[in-house]
Write a protein that holds these residues in place. Structure first.
Motif, PDB file in Angstrom:
ATOM      1  N   MET A 165     -13.268  11.446  49.610  1.00 47.71           N
ATOM      2  CA  MET A 165     -13.331  11.441  50.999  1.00 47.71           C
ATOM      3  C   MET A 165     -13.418  12.645  51.882  1.00 47.71           C
ATOM      4  O   MET A 165     -12.496  13.703  51.601  1.00 47.71           O
ATOM      5  N   THR A 206     -11.257  -7.179  61.369  1.00 47.45           N
ATOM      6  CA  THR A 206     -11.924  -6.513  60.444  1.00 47.45           C
ATOM      7  C   THR A 206     -13.241  -5.763  61.281  1.00 47.45           C
ATOM      8  O   THR A 206     -14.194  -5.380  60.643  1.00 47.45           O
ATOM      9  N   SER A 219      -4.982   5.144  56.058  1.00 51.89           N
ATOM     10  CA  SER A 219      -4.522   3.988  56.677  1.00 51.89           C
ATOM     11  C   SER A 219      -4.496   4.321  58.083  1.00 51.89           C
ATOM     12  O   SER A 219      -4.817   5.624  58.755  1.00 51.89           O
ATOM     13  N   ARG A 252     -11.148   0.826  56.409  1.00 56.97           N
ATOM     14  CA  ARG A 252     -11.278  -0.519  55.752  1.00 56.97           C
ATOM     15  C   ARG A 252     -11.328  -0.387  54.147  1.00 56.97           C
ATOM     16  O   ARG A 252     -10.738  -1.669  53.490  1.00 56.97           O
ATOM     17  N   LYS A 253     -11.611   0.458  53.565  1.00 53.78           N
ATOM     18  CA  LYS A 253     -11.882   0.673  52.225  1.00 53.78           C
ATOM     19  C   LYS A 253     -10.388   1.031  51.769  1.00 53.78           C
ATOM     20  O   LYS A 253     -10.158   1.137  50.338  1.00 53.78           O
ATOM     21  N   GLY A 254      -9.530   1.335  52.382  1.00 52.79           N
ATOM     22  CA  GLY A 254      -8.343   1.896  52.129  1.00 52.79           C
ATOM     23  C   GLY A 254      -7.939   3.220  51.713  1.00 52.79           C
ATOM     24  O   GLY A 254      -6.883   3.509  51.112  1.00 52.79           O
ATOM     25  N   GLU A 255      -8.959   4.033  52.177  1.00 53.10           N
ATOM     26  CA  GLU A 255      -8.833   5.651  51.663  1.00 53.10           C
ATOM     27  C   GLU A 255      -7.838   6.189  52.727  1.00 53.10           C
ATOM     28  O   GLU A 255      -7.372   7.330  52.178  1.00 53.10           O
ATOM     29  N   GLU A 312     -17.657   5.969  60.515  1.00 54.74           N
ATOM     30  CA  GLU A 312     -17.281   6.359  59.070  1.00 54.74           C
ATOM     31  C   GLU A 312     -15.869   6.449  58.868  1.00 54.74           C
ATOM     32  O   GLU A 312     -15.424   6.045  57.609  1.00 54.74           O
ATOM     33  N   ALA A 367     -14.565   2.626  58.408  1.00 53.61           N
ATOM     34  CA  ALA A 367     -15.235   2.290  57.126  1.00 53.61           C
ATOM     35  C   ALA A 367     -14.176   2.731  55.970  1.00 53.61           C
ATOM     36  O   ALA A 367     -13.813   2.044  55.107  1.00 53.61           O
ATOM     37  N   ALA A 368     -13.657   3.941  56.089  1.00 52.18           N
ATOM     38  CA  ALA A 368     -12.624   4.634  55.103  1.00 52.18           C
ATOM     39  C   ALA A 368     -11.291   3.861  55.350  1.00 52.18           C
ATOM     40  O   ALA A 368     -10.913   3.654  54.397  1.00 52.18           O
TER      41      ALA A 368
END
Length: 144
Positions: free
Chosen positions: A1, A68, A22, A17-20, A11, A14-15
């Protein structure tokens, strides 16, 4: 990332939500950057504790699947003319020193419903009469 400061709000959302990253990590990184660049005069009020509490709350809602939104956990700031319940709002004027609104502006309610994390209030021209911060009671904002 990529570095979170190189990402757009969507962006970063989205990161998150992906857990990349917190919401708490994003808020902490933004607060650290704000502290490192405070001499630029961008912020007239920083709500660090409130922001971190909100980030932790967002994490719980996301884990439960009840939030979400694309903006969930994304740190942001508001101009000092946007009423935020419990946060000093001066419109960058000494005349309003000590004014703490008892309500949130519609914008604040809507961003809150989407899970955005407010870090504080940013400088502006007094009563929004200009675009350079030359008339702010808190000084000129310097672009880093």
């Amino acid at each position: 990332m990529r570095d979170i400061f190189d990402l757009t709000a969507l962006e970063l959302g989205a990161a998150i939500r992906k857990g990349e990253v917190s919401p708490t990590q994003a808020a902490q990184a933004a607060l650290k950057r704000m502290e490192e660049t405070k001499e630029n005069g961008a912020f007239v009020a920083v709500t660090a504790d409130r922001a971190l509490d909100r980030a932790r709350e967002i994490e719980k809602q996301m884990a439960a699947g009840t939030l979400t939104s694309p903006l969930a956990g994304v740190p942001m700031a508001l101009k000092d003319n946007i009423c935020t319940k419990g946060v000093s709002t001066t419109c960058a004027s000494k005349i309003l020193t000590g004014f703490v609104p008892p309500y949130d502006a519609t914008l604040v309610e809507r961003l809150g419903a989407q899970g955005a994390v407010c870090l504080g209030k940013v400088n502006m021209d007094e009563f929004a009469m200009g675009s350079t911060t030359e008339t702010s009671a808190y000084g000129i904002t310097r672009n880093p």
